[in-house]
Every structure is written in structure tokens, then in C-alpha cells.
Design a protein around this motif. Structure first.
Motif, mmCIF file in Angstrom:
data_model
loop_
_atom_site.group_PDB
_atom_site.id
_atom_site.type_symbol
_atom_site.label_atom_id
_atom_site.label_comp_id
_atom_site.label_asym_id
_atom_site.label_seq_id
_atom_site.Cartn_x
_atom_site.Cartn_y
_atom_site.Cartn_z
ATOM 1 N N GLU A 243 0.833 -1.206 0.000
ATOM 2 C CA GLU A 243 0.000 0.000 0.000
ATOM 3 C C GLU A 243 0.865 1.253 0.000
ATOM 4 O O GLU A 243 0.585 2.212 -0.735
ATOM 5 C CB GLU A 243 -0.927 -0.004 1.219
ATOM 6 C CG GLU A 243 -2.043 -1.030 1.139
ATOM 7 C CD GLU A 243 -3.017 -0.944 2.295
ATOM 8 O OE1 GLU A 243 -3.964 -1.746 2.334
ATOM 9 O OE2 GLU A 243 -2.841 -0.058 3.176
ATOM 10 N N ALA A 250 2.088 7.058 -6.781
ATOM 11 C CA ALA A 250 1.135 8.088 -7.189
ATOM 12 C C ALA A 250 1.662 9.482 -6.894
ATOM 13 O O ALA A 250 1.308 10.451 -7.569
ATOM 14 C CB ALA A 250 -0.208 7.878 -6.471
ATOM 15 N N HIS A 295 -4.212 9.362 4.092
ATOM 16 C CA HIS A 295 -4.608 10.687 3.592
ATOM 17 C C HIS A 295 -4.196 10.877 2.134
ATOM 18 O O HIS A 295 -5.004 11.322 1.300
ATOM 19 C CB HIS A 295 -3.972 11.766 4.463
ATOM 20 C CG HIS A 295 -4.169 13.156 3.963
ATOM 21 N ND1 HIS A 295 -5.377 13.818 4.037
ATOM 22 C CD2 HIS A 295 -3.302 14.019 3.342
ATOM 23 C CE1 HIS A 295 -5.253 15.015 3.492
ATOM 24 N NE2 HIS A 295 -4.014 15.165 3.072
ATOM 25 N N GLY A 297 -3.425 8.510 0.042
ATOM 26 C CA GLY A 297 -4.119 7.519 -0.758
ATOM 27 C C GLY A 297 -5.495 8.013 -1.196
ATOM 28 O O GLY A 297 -5.906 7.833 -2.348
ATOM 29 N N LYS A 298 -6.196 8.665 -0.289
ATOM 30 C CA LYS A 298 -7.506 9.253 -0.617
ATOM 31 C C LYS A 298 -7.375 10.247 -1.760
ATOM 32 O O LYS A 298 -8.210 10.284 -2.675
ATOM 33 C CB LYS A 298 -8.084 9.978 0.611
ATOM 34 C CG LYS A 298 -8.809 9.099 1.592
ATOM 35 C CD LYS A 298 -9.401 9.985 2.683
ATOM 36 C CE LYS A 298 -10.145 9.177 3.714
ATOM 37 N NZ LYS A 298 -10.708 10.046 4.784
ATOM 38 N N ARG A 299 -6.343 11.075 -1.699
ATOM 39 C CA ARG A 299 -6.132 12.095 -2.717
ATOM 40 C C ARG A 299 -5.997 11.470 -4.105
ATOM 41 O O ARG A 299 -6.440 12.053 -5.106
ATOM 42 C CB ARG A 299 -4.869 12.893 -2.382
ATOM 43 C CG ARG A 299 -4.540 13.980 -3.385
ATOM 44 C CD ARG A 299 -3.195 14.626 -3.072
ATOM 45 N NE ARG A 299 -3.201 15.298 -1.779
ATOM 46 C CZ ARG A 299 -2.118 15.853 -1.223
ATOM 47 N NH1 ARG A 299 -0.944 15.797 -1.866
ATOM 48 N NH2 ARG A 299 -2.196 16.444 -0.049
ATOM 49 N N HIS A 300 -5.423 10.287 -4.170
ATOM 50 C CA HIS A 300 -5.184 9.637 -5.463
ATOM 51 C C HIS A 300 -6.185 8.512 -5.756
ATOM 52 O O HIS A 300 -6.014 7.787 -6.738
ATOM 53 C CB HIS A 300 -3.762 9.075 -5.502
ATOM 54 C CG HIS A 300 -2.689 10.120 -5.412
ATOM 55 N ND1 HIS A 300 -2.398 10.983 -6.449
ATOM 56 C CD2 HIS A 300 -1.849 10.459 -4.387
ATOM 57 C CE1 HIS A 300 -1.410 11.794 -6.083
ATOM 58 N NE2 HIS A 300 -1.063 11.494 -4.841
ATOM 59 N N GLY A 301 -7.177 8.367 -4.899
ATOM 60 C CA GLY A 301 -8.168 7.319 -5.114
ATOM 61 C C GLY A 301 -7.635 5.922 -4.883
ATOM 62 O O GLY A 301 -8.087 4.951 -5.503
ATOM 63 N N ILE A 302 -6.658 5.793 -3.977
ATOM 64 C CA ILE A 302 -6.050 4.490 -3.690
ATOM 65 C C ILE A 302 -6.535 3.993 -2.330
ATOM 66 O O ILE A 302 -6.432 4.690 -1.321
ATOM 67 C CB ILE A 302 -4.509 4.610 -3.677
ATOM 68 C CG1 ILE A 302 -3.998 5.045 -5.053
ATOM 69 C CG2 ILE A 302 -3.865 3.283 -3.265
ATOM 70 C CD1 ILE A 302 -2.519 5.374 -5.066
ATOM 71 N N SER A 303 -7.063 2.790 -2.307
ATOM 72 C CA SER A 303 -7.547 2.195 -1.071
ATOM 73 C C SER A 303 -6.383 1.694 -0.225
ATOM 74 O O SER A 303 -5.436 1.091 -0.739
ATOM 75 C CB SER A 303 -8.490 1.027 -1.393
ATOM 76 O OG SER A 303 -8.943 0.411 -0.210
ATOM 77 N N THR A 304 -6.448 1.950 1.080
ATOM 78 C CA THR A 304 -5.362 1.547 1.987
ATOM 79 C C THR A 304 -5.942 0.853 3.229
ATOM 80 O O THR A 304 -5.757 1.321 4.359
ATOM 81 C CB THR A 304 -4.531 2.773 2.402
ATOM 82 O OG1 THR A 304 -5.422 3.787 2.928
ATOM 83 C CG2 THR A 304 -3.756 3.343 1.233
#
Length: 319
Positions: A243, A250, A295, A297-304
Motif C-alpha cells: 500500500e 502516485a 490521507h 491515498g484518498k487524494r489519489h483514489g487508492i484504497s489503503t
């Protein structure tokens, strides 16, 4: 935090020659944050007679050092008492061009530190952020309304009792500037190797990746580095690292480290700071470690989800 291994992240730095033409002469060094890392730096810089070093803090640990000196031990060496000068925040004078400030305050305590430090910082003071996480210098720069330089601590330090600190030798890597060059020169020939990093952003994510495993695992499992380094935990480490790696990519950064290499870094008797914070019932830095991955990850649409799990478990232990 980690042992110094010959991976490319730690070997890619610029060696600084004493008296470089960009170096800013400084006469006083103020270490703001009297925890384990700050205490190690105070003990080591105390040996440099070209600069006056002062540790700033008001904790039980700081008061014990002020009263009896710092019991300082480099691992595998004898313990010694170092007469480190300690003052409380309210005793810090107005700082000026001859001063350099090393910020080692834990991130949860940073806001109140900046409140007292801001009115004391003149426009030509050199400030270096040495905290964990991504971009603490931006928070400090906003709080102080001035530019702030950045460094990464790649050594282990812990305080088994007030007034005592153990140092696991390693390095400091700094983002190149006139101020950070000054710190490199102050540490030249000391027990802490120091260099200006050519690839600072990659190194910052490299350290974050290690911290996102070592710190929450230590707190949740009540374990030290050597226990965390065991292969039985490798599947869990792989999930966390996957992750972190995706979010870093990203952000335009490639993290080139395997879990096996990470285990070699962690193979020491040091105890990660998050476990020490939980043991002392203090707030942890989980929000700027795994929380930062969530945080961004949210900006780039990545689930963590794995980092979310670790954060929630540490938050439970904090409460």
C-alpha cells in the motif's frame, strides 16, 4: 530507528567539506524537543567546542538531565555522564543569525511548541525539521512564518528511564541548503554520520515505509525491532509495504526496498518510538505515519485498508 545498511538510499549523499563557501557560521544550537533523539544529538554536539549546545524541554526526562547530567550510552560501549545544558521553553532567548534550531519535538506536541517558538525566532535563524512523516517542515514553516529546512534521522535512540538515553549508531540525511551544510560540518567526525542527500524525497518515503511497519507493529505487538524483524511477520509487512509503495508511486516516488532488506534494517535491540509512547501513555505519531499514507491515498483514489486497520488498532491502544 534503523541500522545503517549499504542500500542506495543511504549511500546517495553529498559529502560536505569543512568550511564550504555556502556554510553559514553558527555559534549556538538549540535542540527543541528533549526526547531520545534530541538527547542523543545534544550529547554528541556537546563534544563540539565550536558551538554552544542547549537542549530545550520541561519533561521529567529533561529535568533529570538538568539536575544530574545525561546518562549517555552508545550501544556496546560504556555509559558516560554528559553535562548537557537544559533549559525550559520560557528561558529561550530571542534567536538570531548565529543560532541554529533542530526540531525534534514529537508531531502531536508540535502545535504548542510553535506557539512559544515563533515570537523567539528572528528572520535569520536556521531551522531544521528532523521529525518523522512526510513534510513536517511545511507545518513548522507555516507555524513559524519562515522557511524551514529538512532532515531525516536514520539512527536508533531510546530512553529506558528519565535522564538516560541509548544510542544505536546511524546517520542523518539532509536536504541540501546552507543551513543543513552547517549541521553536517558540526557533526563531522562525530558518532553520527551526516550527509546532504541527492535524492531526499525518495529517502523520505523510504523511511516512511520502514516506520509504517516498525512503529505500529511494535505498539500493537508490544515488541522491539528484533522481534518485528522475524520472518513470521513477513506476509503482514508485505501487505503494508504494498500500500505504501502504491501511494508513493502516485506521488511520483519509487520505493525500492524489499521486506527482507527491511528486516535487516530492523535487526537491532532498539525499541520503536511508538511503543515507547504507548508505554508512557503519550500520544503517538501514527497520524503522520500510516495516517499520512491513508490521507495521500484518498487524494489519489487508492484504497489503503491495511494501513487503516493499523491506525485503528493503535488509536484503540492510545485510548
Amino acid at each position: 530507528m534503523v541500522k545503517n545498511r549499504n542500500l542506495k538510499y543511504l549511500s546517495a549523499f553529498v559529502t560536505v567539506k569543512r568550511g564550504g563557501e555556502n556554510m553559514q557560521p553558527r555559534e549556538r544550537c538549540w535542540i527543541v524537543g528533549a526526547g531520545a533523539v534530541g538527547s542523543v544529538l545534544a550529547a554528541i554536539l556537546h563534544q563540539n567546542r565550536t558551538i554552544e549546545t542547549c537542549l530545550v524541554g520541561s519533561s521529567v526526562h529533561a529535568k533529570e538531565i538538568q539536575k544530574n547530567g545525561l546518562l549517555f550510552q552508545i550501544v556496546d560501549h560504556k555509559q558516560s555522564t554528559v553535562p548537557v545544558r537544559v533549559i525550559s521553553p520560557d528561558q529561550v532567548p530571542i534567536l538570531e543569525k548565529r543560532d541554529i534550531v533542530l526540531m525534534t519535538t514529537k508531531m502531536p506536541l508540535l502545535d504548542r511548541t510553535l506557539l512559544w517558538l515563533r515570537p523567539r525566532c528572528g528572520p535569520e535563524v536556521g531551522v531544521i525539521a528532523l521529525q518523522n512523516g512526510i513534510g513536517p517542515e511545511e507545518i513548522i514553516a507555516h507555524g513559524l512564518d519562515r522557511p524551514v529546512d529538512r532532515g531525516l534521522v536514520f539512527f536508533g535512540a531510546n530512553s529506558p528511564s528519565p535522564g538516560k538515553v541509548r544510542y544505536f549508531p546511524g546517520t542523518i540525511r539532509l536536504r541540501p541548503s546552507a543551513v543543513t551544510e552547517t549541521l553536517c560540518n558540526l557533526l563531522k567526525g562525530s558518532a553520527v554520520k551526516c550527509g546532504l542527500a541527492k535524492n531526499f524525497r525518495e529517502m523520505e518515503w523510504f523511511k516512511l515505509a520502514i516506520n509504517c511497519i516498525a512503529n505500529p507493529f511494535a505498539g500493537i505487538l508490544n515488541a522491539g525491532n528484533r522481534q518485528i524483524a522475524q520472518d513470521v511477520l513477513n506476509p503482514a509487512k508485505e501487505l503494508v509495504l504494498s500500500e505504501v509503495r502504491r501511494v508513493a508511486e502516485a506521488e511520483g516516488v519509487s520505493i525500492d526496498i524489499t521486506v527482507k532488506e527491511m528486516n535487516r534494517y530492523l535487526d537491532s535491540d532498539n525499541v520503536p518510538s511508538l511503543k515507547a509512547d504507548l508505554d508512557r501513555e503519550m500520544p503517538t505519531e501514527i497520524d503522520v505515519l500510516n495516517g499520512a499514507v491513508i490521507h495521500l491515498g484518498k487524494r489519489h483514489g487508492i484504497s489503503t485498508p491495511i494501513n487503516r486497520l493499523l491506525v485503528s488498532m493503535v488509536k484503540f491502544l492510545e485510548s
